[in-house]
Scaffold this active site. Sequence first.
Site, mmCIF file in Angstrom:
data_model
loop_
_atom_site.group_PDB
_atom_site.id
_atom_site.type_symbol
_atom_site.label_atom_id
_atom_site.label_comp_id
_atom_site.label_asym_id
_atom_site.label_seq_id
_atom_site.Cartn_x
_atom_site.Cartn_y
_atom_site.Cartn_z
ATOM 1 N N ASP A 140 31.245 16.338 71.510
ATOM 2 C CA ASP A 140 29.796 16.203 71.367
ATOM 3 C C ASP A 140 29.393 15.735 69.977
ATOM 4 O O ASP A 140 28.218 15.484 69.737
ATOM 5 C CB ASP A 140 29.095 17.520 71.717
ATOM 6 N N ASP A 446 26.921 29.800 81.467
ATOM 7 C CA ASP A 446 28.072 30.203 82.281
ATOM 8 C C ASP A 446 27.724 31.370 83.216
ATOM 9 O O ASP A 446 28.032 31.335 84.401
ATOM 10 C CB ASP A 446 29.256 30.555 81.378
#
Length: 735
Positions: A140, A446
Site C-alpha cells: 500500500d 476482520d
Amino acid sequence: MGSEGYVPLFETKKVKGSVIYKLFAVSIFVGICLIFVYRFSHIPREGEDGRWAWIGLFAAELWFSLFWVCTQALRWNRVYRCTFKDRLSQRYEVEFPRVDIFVCTADPTIEPPMMVINTVLSVLAYDYPTEKLSVYLSDDAGSDITFYALLEASHFAKEWIPYCKKFRVEPRSPEAYFLSISDQNDVNEEAKEFEAIKKLYEDMENRITRAAKRDQLTEEQRSKHKGFSQWDSYSSIRDHDTILQILIDGRDPNARDIEGYPLPTLVYFAREKRPQYPHNFKAGAMNALIRVSGKISNGQIIHNVDCDMYSNNSQSVRNALCFFMDEEKSQEVAFVQFSEGFKNVTKNEIYSSSFRVSIEVEFHGMDGNGGTPYIGSCCFHRRDTLCGRKFDKECTSKWYKENDPESEESSHELEAKSKVLASCTYEENTQWGKETGLKYGTPVEDMITGLSIQCKGWKSVYFNPERKAFIGLVPITLPQILVQHKRWSEGNFLILLSKYNPAWYALGKISLGLQLGYLKWSLWAPSCFATLYYSIIPSLYLLQDISLFPQYSSLWFIPFAYVISAKYSYSLVEFLWSGGTILGWWNEQRIWLYIRISSYLFAFIDAILKTAGFSDEAFAITSKVIDEDVSERYQKEILEFGASSPMFTIITTHALLNFFCFLRVVKKLTMDAADIRYLDRMAMQILLCVVIVLINWPLYQALFFRQDKGKMPSSLTLQSIGFALLACTCFVYLQ
Ligand SMILES: *[C@@H]1O[C@H](CO)[C@@H](O)[C@H](O)[C@H]1NC(C)=O
Ligand SMILES: *[C@@H]1O[C@H](CO)[C@@H](O)[C@H](O)[C@H]1NC(C)=O
C-alpha cells in the site's frame, strides 16, 4: 461419499472436566446474586453518607457481572482440533485446490523490506504443489524499494525452495532459520550448502538494506527489470496508478528453480490510489487482491498473513485443507483460523502481549460455539464465502474443482487486464466492501467480515497446534500496547454501535454462546467506566472513613470474598495452564488495569465522537523505531514510559490517588490508634486500595526512583501529583 468406510481428515475433541467447570461457574454465579441481594437490601437511606457511591458501585458490579457472563460463553464449550495430513495426502494429493496467499504491507519504514520478504519466502516455500501456489504482495505504500526487495527474493527463491525441500528446513523464513542454526562446523555436503545459501542470503540482505537506507535505487538496479518503469508516473503514496508485476509466472515453462522444478507464482501489486478516493486501508487492499488474484490464479483457497509474521510450519496449507476437504464435515466450513505465536516474548511478559489466555482458551470456546472470529491474518478462507456466498446444503464436496483461470493469456495480457480491477473507481456502485469481500468503515474489518460470514450460515474452525504455525512480533513499549488496544477496543465498540451489533444483527443466525462471545469484545471500551469507578471511589471514601462494603465480621462478607478469590484463583490457574508464570499473571493484571482505564476510555470517547460525526479516522500511530536501550529494558522486563501522553496522565494520576488514600490508611492505623472496629468496617476497601498500590509498584518506581530514559517524564509526574492532590482535596472538602 457415504459414511461407509469413511475415515475423517480431522477430529474435534471436547474439553474434559467441563462439568466441574460448569459447577464452579454456577457457584460464582450464586455468589454474584448474593452480592446483588446485599447491595439492594443495604442501600444507605436518603441523607446518609455514601448513598450515591453505593448505587454507583451497584451499577459497576452489574456491569462486571454482565461482562463475566459473556466471558463464560468463551469457556463453556471448548473444543480442540487435530488433523490427519497423511490421509489427506493419500486421498487428494493430485487434486489439491489452488491456494492464493496474500501478504499485505503498508509502510517500508515501519515494516522494513527485509522483514516483508522473509514473510514472503516463508510462504513461497510451503510444502505444497508449487503449480497450485500463488503469492501476492500488496504494497500500500507503492514503494519501489519493496518491489526491488521482492525482485531479489524471486531470484533467491530459486535456490531457497529446493534447499528447503532437500533438507526439510524449518522454519522457512530464511532469517528465522539462520538464527535458529548456530554455526555448522562440519565439513560435509550439507554444511557446505548451508554456508553457500547463507552467503547468498546475506549478500541479498546487504543490497536491500543499503537501498533501503539510501531510500533510492541506482540506475543499474532499475535497469534490471522492466517493472520499474511503472514508477515513472508515480507522484506520491496517495497518488499513483496501479502497479502490478507478475515476477514469477508459475505457468511459464521457464520459471524453474535451480533443480528444474516449477516455481510458485509471485506477484507484486500496489492498487491505484488517488487523494479524492478513500482507500479503506487494509480491507481495501484485500478486496483489490481478491479481484486481481481471481483473474491471475483464482485459487479456491485464500490465505492471508501479515508482513510482520512468518510461517513457522511448512505443512500449514495441508493442515488447513484437512478442514476443507473432509467428505462429511467440511461442507459448512468457511474459514480456518490459525493461532499466532510470538517471538521476543520475555519470560514474565511485562506487557502481557502474547494473548496467552485468548489463544489457549477463549478462541477454543468460540470454536465450540460454532466459530472463532476471523482475526485478520493467519487465516484460510474459501474464496466464494469471502465473496459473499451464502451457505446451502446442496453445495457439493467437489467445490474446489470449479473455475480454472483463463490460462491462454500471456502474463503481460493478464497484468493489463488485472490492473483495471484495482482502479479507484472499480468499486463504485458495487457491493464490494458491503456484501462482497471485506467490510469497510471500521478498524476491525476482520471481526465484522467473520461475523457476517457466520451469519450467512457458515462455520469456522480454530486450529491451535502446539507448535505455532505463524510467528509474529509483539509490541515492546507501553505506549504501543495502549494504542494497539485502543484501536481494537474502539473498533469492536463501533461494531456495537453499527448495524452489525452482534446482539441483533446475528440474532437467530448464530448460537447464543457465539453472540455473547462477540459481545464480550464489543463491551471492552465501555467497561472503562466500571473499572475507573471501582478503583477510585472506594479508595476516596477511605479518606472519610465511610464504608461501602460489608463488615469483615458480617456474613455478607462471604459472597464478596468467595467471588473475588474464586475468580482470581481461576484466572491464575488458567494463566499457568496456558504456559505462563505467576509473575506473568501479576503483570497481566497490571496491564489490564492500565488498558481498561486509559485505552478503553479514549476508545469509548473517540467511538462516540465518530458515530456522532465529529471526527473520522484520527489514527494515533506510535513510532516503531526501537533504539538499543529500549530493547534492552524490554529484555530486562522494565516498563517503558519515556514520553508524555494523555493516557499516562490518567494512569499516573490514578496510581497516585490510590497511593494518597493508602497513606491515609497508614496514618490512621499508626498515629490515630484505630481500633479493631475500623479494620472490621473498612477491610474490603483497604484491601482493594492495597492491591492497587501493590500492582502500581513499578509505576511509582518509574515516577520517583528511576533515572533511565524510559522513566516517566518529570513534567508528567508533577502534573499528575497536582491532579491527584486536587481530586483528594475536592473530595474531602466538597463532600
Ligand atoms: C528481539 O530480541 C532480540 C534479542 O533477543 C533482539 O536482538 C531483537 O532486536 C528483538 N527484535 C525486536 C523487533 O525487538
Ligand atoms: C517454531 O517451529 C520450531 C520448529 O521449526 C519449533 O521448535 C518452535 O517451537 C516453533 N515456535 C513456536 C513459538 O511454536
